[in-house]
Design an enzyme around this catalytic site. Sequence first.
Site, PDB file in Angstrom:
ATOM      1  N   CYS A 196      36.014  37.603  50.356  1.00  7.50           N
ATOM      2  CA  CYS A 196      37.425  37.763  50.734  1.00  7.50           C
ATOM      3  C   CYS A 196      37.801  36.822  51.885  1.00  7.50           C
ATOM      4  CB  CYS A 196      37.719  39.226  51.076  1.00  7.50           C
ATOM      5  SG  CYS A 196      39.412  39.511  51.611  1.00  7.50           S
ATOM      6  N   GLU A 248      38.336  38.565  43.628  1.00  9.24           N
ATOM      7  CA  GLU A 248      39.393  37.913  44.405  1.00  9.24           C
ATOM      8  C   GLU A 248      40.393  37.230  43.469  1.00  9.24           C
ATOM      9  OE1 GLU A 248      40.390  37.609  47.634  1.00  9.24           O
ATOM     10  OE2 GLU A 248      38.979  39.223  48.032  1.00  9.24           O
TER      11      GLU A 248
END
Length: 221
Positions: free
Chosen positions: A135, A206
Amino acid sequence: MTFSEDLRHETEELFKACYYHPFVQGIGKGELRKEQLLHYVRQDYEYLNAMIQTRALTMAKCTTREDMALLNEGISFILNDETHPHNNFCEQAGVKYEDLQGESLAPAAHHYSQFMLQIASNGTLGEALAVALPCPWIYLYIGEKLMEDFQPDENHPFYPWISFYGAQKMPRIQKTIDRLDELAVNASEKETADMKKHFYTACRMEYMFFDMAYTLQKWPV
């Protein structure tokens, strides 16, 4: 090649896929629709709550104050700093940040959140750090590329968002990367394989998170 360099090399195409996703390109072009901005903020607020919990669970695995401090820094950053890019999207959409909190997680965000929490609960310290690393690392990557490719100034509608992630004097994740490399040196072959697997899966999630925001993904029933 260090363990983190190997991770980054093996996931280069996933990092690029995230950057060239229409949602991220829409940030660079300043062309996202209001409903896309709102869906992203609603989901990211809840996802970041899960990230805080992930770091807290990871802290419970620490045996040194140094590792505890590292996790504490991450929690503090999410609580006190990462509201700024959310507020940028809210301002552009003409809504209050507080009005977007408490949303149910959409499928992709739910999967990603539960995956991180499961690894942080049941995995090793190395696995827990690895699953949470994509992330911030991907956001650093796309922020820097957006700054380079679009060269936004303060008149750009999403300049605060882009510069928050892309104009870091010292990458905030470097301490985590260095610690992961240290843990990988003494990890078993199975543990390092699991760390790589979790990192890779989180990179894919993601991409799915950006796709969820762009397509306004919700549960079908």
